[in-house]
Design a protein around this motif. Sequence first.
Motif, short mmCIF file in Angstrom:
data_model
loop_
_atom_site.label_atom_id
_atom_site.label_comp_id
_atom_site.label_asym_id
_atom_site.label_seq_id
_atom_site.Cartn_x
_atom_site.Cartn_y
_atom_site.Cartn_z
N PHE A 35 -1.50 3.32 13.97
CA PHE A 35 -0.86 2.88 12.74
C PHE A 35 -1.25 1.46 12.40
O PHE A 35 -1.44 0.62 13.27
CB PHE A 35 0.65 2.98 12.84
N ASP A 36 -1.34 1.19 11.11
CA ASP A 36 -1.64 -0.13 10.59
C ASP A 36 -0.32 -0.83 10.24
O ASP A 36 0.74 -0.22 10.30
CB ASP A 36 -2.53 0.01 9.35
N LYS A 37 -0.40 -2.09 9.88
CA LYS A 37 0.80 -2.83 9.49
C LYS A 37 1.47 -2.20 8.27
O LYS A 37 2.70 -2.14 8.19
CB LYS A 37 0.41 -4.28 9.20
N SER A 38 0.67 -1.69 7.36
CA SER A 38 1.23 -1.08 6.14
C SER A 38 1.97 0.21 6.47
O SER A 38 2.96 0.54 5.81
CB SER A 38 0.12 -0.82 5.13
N ASN A 39 1.51 0.95 7.49
CA ASN A 39 2.21 2.16 7.89
C ASN A 39 3.63 1.84 8.35
O ASN A 39 4.59 2.55 8.01
CB ASN A 39 1.47 2.87 9.02
N TYR A 40 3.77 0.79 9.13
CA TYR A 40 5.09 0.40 9.62
C TYR A 40 5.99 -0.08 8.48
O TYR A 40 7.19 0.19 8.47
CB TYR A 40 4.98 -0.67 10.71
N LYS A 41 5.40 -0.79 7.51
CA LYS A 41 6.19 -1.23 6.36
C LYS A 41 6.74 -0.04 5.59
O LYS A 41 7.92 0.01 5.26
CB LYS A 41 5.35 -2.11 5.43
N PHE A 42 5.86 0.94 5.31
CA PHE A 42 6.31 2.14 4.60
C PHE A 42 7.36 2.91 5.40
O PHE A 42 8.30 3.46 4.83
CB PHE A 42 5.13 3.06 4.28
N LEU A 43 7.21 2.95 6.71
CA LEU A 43 8.16 3.68 7.55
C LEU A 43 9.53 3.01 7.54
O LEU A 43 10.57 3.69 7.45
CB LEU A 43 7.62 3.78 8.97
N LEU A 82 8.41 9.59 1.59
CA LEU A 82 7.73 8.33 1.87
C LEU A 82 7.47 8.17 3.37
O LEU A 82 6.44 7.63 3.77
CB LEU A 82 8.56 7.15 1.34
N GLY A 83 8.38 8.67 4.19
CA GLY A 83 8.17 8.63 5.64
C GLY A 83 6.99 9.48 6.07
O GLY A 83 6.18 9.06 6.92
N PHE A 84 6.85 10.67 5.48
CA PHE A 84 5.69 11.51 5.78
C PHE A 84 4.40 10.83 5.32
O PHE A 84 3.38 10.89 6.01
CB PHE A 84 5.82 12.88 5.12
N TYR A 85 4.45 10.20 4.17
CA TYR A 85 3.28 9.46 3.69
C TYR A 85 2.91 8.33 4.65
O TYR A 85 1.74 8.11 4.94
CB TYR A 85 3.53 8.91 2.28
N ALA A 86 3.93 7.63 5.15
CA ALA A 86 3.68 6.52 6.07
C ALA A 86 3.03 7.00 7.36
O ALA A 86 2.18 6.32 7.94
CB ALA A 86 4.99 5.79 6.38
N ILE A 87 3.41 8.19 7.82
CA ILE A 87 2.84 8.72 9.05
C ILE A 87 1.41 9.22 8.83
O ILE A 87 0.53 9.01 9.65
CB ILE A 87 3.73 9.84 9.61
N LEU A 88 1.18 9.88 7.70
CA LEU A 88 -0.13 10.49 7.45
C LEU A 88 -1.17 9.56 6.86
O LEU A 88 -2.35 9.89 6.83
CB LEU A 88 0.05 11.71 6.53
N LYS A 89 -0.75 8.38 6.39
CA LYS A 89 -1.68 7.42 5.77
C LYS A 89 -2.66 6.90 6.81
O LYS A 89 -2.27 6.45 7.89
CB LYS A 89 -0.89 6.27 5.16
N LYS A 90 -3.93 6.95 6.48
CA LYS A 90 -4.97 6.45 7.41
C LYS A 90 -5.05 4.93 7.27
O LYS A 90 -5.01 4.39 6.17
CB LYS A 90 -6.33 7.06 7.09
N PRO A 91 -5.20 4.23 8.39
CA PRO A 91 -5.35 2.77 8.29
C PRO A 91 -6.70 2.40 7.69
O PRO A 91 -7.69 3.15 7.79
CB PRO A 91 -5.25 2.30 9.75
N GLU A 92 -6.75 1.25 7.06
CA GLU A 92 -7.97 0.79 6.42
C GLU A 92 -9.00 0.37 7.48
O GLU A 92 -8.66 -0.23 8.48
CB GLU A 92 -7.68 -0.40 5.50
N VAL A 93 -10.24 0.71 7.24
CA VAL A 93 -11.32 0.35 8.16
C VAL A 93 -11.76 -1.06 7.85
O VAL A 93 -12.04 -1.40 6.70
CB VAL A 93 -12.50 1.34 8.03
N LYS A 94 -11.84 -1.88 8.86
CA LYS A 94 -12.23 -3.29 8.68
C LYS A 94 -13.67 -3.49 8.96
O LYS A 94 -14.30 -2.90 9.73
CB LYS A 94 -11.38 -4.20 9.56
#
Length: 94
Positions: A35-43, A82-94
């Motif tokens: 998970f990325d930082k944005s995933n945790y924010k959405f969760l 929104l919780g399902f979206y937060a779990i399924l969202k792929k983190p951004e590739v750096k």
Amino acid sequence: MAEKFKPTTPLKTSASAAAPKAPKTTSTEPVEFIFDKSNYKFLIISALIVAFGFVLMSGTTDIYSTTKIVIAPVVVLAGFGLGFYAILKKPEVK
């Protein structure tokens, strides 16, 4: 007749024969988290939305109010979505 119990002595083994040693690695690759930082924010936001929906559902003593029957369940389902979206969202590739 019953046989006498004779205690046995443990077998003597060397430390290297007892367990194989793992190869030592000295890689300095960065650890990639799922998970990325944005995933945790959405969760966290989704958990707050679900909690707010349950507070709306508890509401007043009027059981047939529109807030309890329509609005609160929609808010809770939106929070779960929104919780399902937060779990399924792929983190951004750096």
